[in-house]
Every structure is written in C-alpha cells, then in structure tokens.
Design a protein around this motif. Structure first.
Motif, PDB file in Angstrom:
ATOM      1  N   SER A  58       0.830  -1.206   0.000  1.00 52.02           N
ATOM      2  CA  SER A  58       0.000   0.000   0.000  1.00 52.02           C
ATOM      3  C   SER A  58       0.865   1.256   0.000  1.00 52.02           C
ATOM      4  N   PHE A  59       1.966   1.216   0.756  1.00 53.14           N
ATOM      5  CA  PHE A  59       2.853   2.379   0.795  1.00 53.14           C
ATOM      6  C   PHE A  59       3.510   2.606  -0.557  1.00 53.14           C
ATOM      7  N   ILE A  60       3.934   1.534  -1.201  1.00 48.68           N
ATOM      8  CA  ILE A  60       4.537   1.680  -2.527  1.00 48.68           C
ATOM      9  C   ILE A  60       3.519   2.241  -3.514  1.00 48.68           C
ATOM     10  N   SER A  61       2.292   1.773  -3.424  1.00 51.48           N
ATOM     11  CA  SER A  61       1.235   2.320  -4.288  1.00 51.48           C
ATOM     12  C   SER A  61       0.973   3.789  -3.978  1.00 51.48           C
ATOM     13  N   LEU A  62       1.092   4.153  -2.708  1.00 51.38           N
ATOM     14  CA  LEU A  62       0.864   5.536  -2.309  1.00 51.38           C
ATOM     15  C   LEU A  62       1.896   6.464  -2.933  1.00 51.38           C
ATOM     16  N   ILE A  63       3.140   6.007  -3.060  1.00 48.74           N
ATOM     17  CA  ILE A  63       4.167   6.809  -3.714  1.00 48.74           C
ATOM     18  C   ILE A  63       3.707   7.206  -5.116  1.00 48.74           C
ATOM     19  N   LYS A  64       3.130   6.258  -5.824  1.00 52.73           N
ATOM     20  CA  LYS A  64       2.652   6.543  -7.185  1.00 52.73           C
ATOM     21  C   LYS A  64       1.378   7.394  -7.159  1.00 52.73           C
ATOM     22  N   ASP A  65       0.523   7.144  -6.187  1.00 55.06           N
ATOM     23  CA  ASP A  65      -0.738   7.889  -6.115  1.00 55.06           C
ATOM     24  C   ASP A  65      -0.533   9.370  -5.807  1.00 55.06           C
ATOM     25  N   THR A  66       0.606   9.717  -5.212  1.00 58.33           N
ATOM     26  CA  THR A  66       0.849  11.135  -4.907  1.00 58.33           C
ATOM     27  C   THR A  66       0.895  11.990  -6.169  1.00 58.33           C
ATOM     28  N   SER A  67       1.076  11.351  -7.328  1.00 59.77           N
ATOM     29  CA  SER A  67       1.063  12.123  -8.576  1.00 59.77           C
ATOM     30  C   SER A  67      -0.287  12.802  -8.787  1.00 59.77           C
ATOM     31  N   LEU A  68      -1.341  12.255  -8.160  1.00 62.76           N
ATOM     32  CA  LEU A  68      -2.667  12.875  -8.276  1.00 62.76           C
ATOM     33  C   LEU A  68      -2.713  14.236  -7.591  1.00 62.76           C
ATOM     34  N   ALA A  69      -1.783  14.474  -6.657  1.00 59.58           N
ATOM     35  CA  ALA A  69      -1.761  15.761  -5.962  1.00 59.58           C
ATOM     36  C   ALA A  69      -1.442  16.904  -6.913  1.00 59.58           C
ATOM     37  N   ALA A  70      -0.910  16.579  -8.085  1.00 61.24           N
ATOM     38  CA  ALA A  70      -0.618  17.628  -9.070  1.00 61.24           C
ATOM     39  C   ALA A  70      -1.874  18.365  -9.494  1.00 61.24           C
ATOM     40  N   VAL A  71      -3.016  17.689  -9.474  1.00 64.61           N
ATOM     41  CA  VAL A  71      -4.254  18.320  -9.941  1.00 64.61           C
ATOM     42  C   VAL A  71      -4.757  19.362  -8.965  1.00 64.61           C
ATOM     43  N   ILE A  72      -4.254  19.355  -7.730  1.00 64.27           N
ATOM     44  CA  ILE A  72      -4.638  20.403  -6.780  1.00 64.27           C
ATOM     45  C   ILE A  72      -3.424  21.284  -6.462  1.00 64.27           C
ATOM     46  N   THR A  73      -2.483  21.318  -7.406  1.00 67.77           N
ATOM     47  CA  THR A  73      -1.349  22.250  -7.431  1.00 67.77           C
ATOM     48  C   THR A  73      -0.281  21.989  -6.380  1.00 67.77           C
ATOM     49  N   VAL A  74      -0.195  20.779  -5.829  1.00 66.11           N
ATOM     50  CA  VAL A  74       0.938  20.446  -4.968  1.00 66.11           C
ATOM     51  C   VAL A  74       2.162  20.295  -5.868  1.00 66.11           C
ATOM     52  N   PRO A  75       3.253  21.014  -5.592  1.00 63.10           N
ATOM     53  CA  PRO A  75       4.412  20.994  -6.506  1.00 63.10           C
ATOM     54  C   PRO A  75       5.264  19.736  -6.381  1.00 63.10           C
ATOM     55  N   GLU A  76       4.628  18.571  -6.479  1.00 61.69           N
ATOM     56  CA  GLU A  76       5.385  17.321  -6.385  1.00 61.69           C
ATOM     57  C   GLU A  76       5.975  16.998  -7.768  1.00 61.69           C
ATOM     58  N   MET A  77       6.514  15.814  -7.903  1.00 62.67           N
ATOM     59  CA  MET A  77       7.329  15.493  -9.068  1.00 62.67           C
ATOM     60  C   MET A  77       6.553  15.548 -10.378  1.00 62.67           C
TER      61      MET A  77
END
Length: 219
Positions: A153-172
């Motif tokens: 689940s944690f490994i999947s969460l690393i990939k899921d953080t890419s969704l934060a881009a849609v709310i303007t979090v300046p992640e990768m």
C-alpha cells in the motif's frame, strides 16, 4: 549529445528534488497518519459500540467506493464553498490520510481476525486482560500478516501522490508538467518522471523484502 538526452540531464535534478521535497514527504506523512487512523477504525469496527461502529463502517464504505481524485477535489475545491479553505499540501495530506486509513483499516482488521481464537484463550488463561492480550499477543502476530499488504500500500501511495498535481501540490509530476509546458517534450519528460517513480518504488520494494525477512525470524 542528443537534444533529448541533454533535456533529460537538465531536468533530472529538478524532478528528483521535487520528488524528495514533496512526493516522499507527502507519502510518508500520509502513510503514518493513515496507519494511525486505520488502527483506530479497525478496532472500532471489531470491538466498538454500535453507534461508533456504524460511523466507521460508513467512513470506510464512502472512501473505498469513491475515486481518490474526486476526494481530493472535494477537499481542495469543494470545501471552500462551505467556508473551509486549505492550502494545497494540507488538503492533499488530509485526502491521502483518509484514503489510506480506510483501505489499511481493512488490512489491519483482517490481520487481527486471522489470529486464532485459541491465542485469546491462552492469554486469558494466564491472567491477561483483553487490552493486555491485544497488545502482547494478538497485535505482534498480526504484524506478520499485515506487513506485506501494508508495504504494498505504501509503494502504491508513492505513485498515487502524482494525483496531488491536480490540486497544485508541486510534487514530481507537476514539476514534469511545468517543464513540458516550456519545452513541449511530453514524451521524454513523462518517461523520465516515470523512471524516477520506478527508482523510488524499487528501493522501497527492496526495503520491504528486508523488513519481511527481519520479522520472519520471530515467527
């Protein structure tokens, strides 16, 4: 040097920095908060009184039955309509914690249930109370069962953080999108971002294997 390779070299550090500064912290904080929430929810659903059990069941039902992307939009773009305005990173953090909490609670609940009832009886037979039996007997055994799915689940969460881009979090992933908007080279930059995600997940996968080997010694 080919232009595409030069572009990858020029953008690598910017993408990697965004991953280290935002992607990984967001994933780690979300997972820690989600695990704490999941543990409480799992115990409530197993042993809590009916009103609280109903609330916990409803929470898990809603989160598991709706897309994570929609949940992030509700928190970041929807709550301001109700007078609650959050910055991008806290909004993403809350969204991921709620999501991890719901899914991980099922993992933890299943791990606790998997411990044979005779373990409870053995603990009671030597004078342990229910909290003591849970803390000293049931939970240590549950770790062996829950560790692999929680690590996944944690490994999947690393990939899921890419969704934060849609709310303007300046992640990768957002960093990659911003470079694409200037260079007009989406294929190269999105492949590079995928490669960095792959690097992170590969390292975490190796750590998961070592962690499982470590805990297996105590079985």
């Amino acid at each position: 040097m080919p232009s595409w390779l030069q572009l990858m070299l020029d953008s690598f550090w910017r993408l990697f920095t965004a991953g280290v500064m935002f992607t990984l912290p967001l994933a780690v904080l979300s997972f820690i908060g989600g695990l704490a929430l999941a543990f409480v929810v799992a115990l409530i659903r197993l042993y809590g009184p009916q009103p609280f059990k109903g609330i916990a069941d409803f929470y898990v039902w809603v989160i598991r039955g709706t897309p994570l992307l929609v949940q992030l939009f509700v928190i970041f773009y929807g709550l301001p309509s109700a007078g609650i305005t959050l910055d991008a990173f806290p909004a993403a953090l809350i969204g991921f914690i709620l999501n991890v909490g719901a899914y991980s609670s099922e993992i933890i609940r299943g791990a606790i249930i998997s411990v044979p009832k005779v373990q409870w009886e053995a603990a009671y037979s030597i004078g342990m109370s229910s909290p003591q039996a849970m803390r000293r007997v049931i939970l240590p055994q549950s770790v062996f069962v829950s560790l692999p799915p929680l690590a996944n689940s944690f490994i999947s969460l690393i990939k899921d953080t890419s969704l934060a881009a849609v709310i303007t979090v300046p992640e990768m992933f957002l960093a990659a999108q911003r470079i694409v908007s200037v260079t007009y080279e989406p294929l190269i930059l999105y492949i590079e971002a995928a490669f960095i995600y792959l690097m992170f997940c590969t390292v975490l996968g190796k750590l998961q294997t070592k962690l499982e080997i470590y805990f297996r010694r105590y079985e």
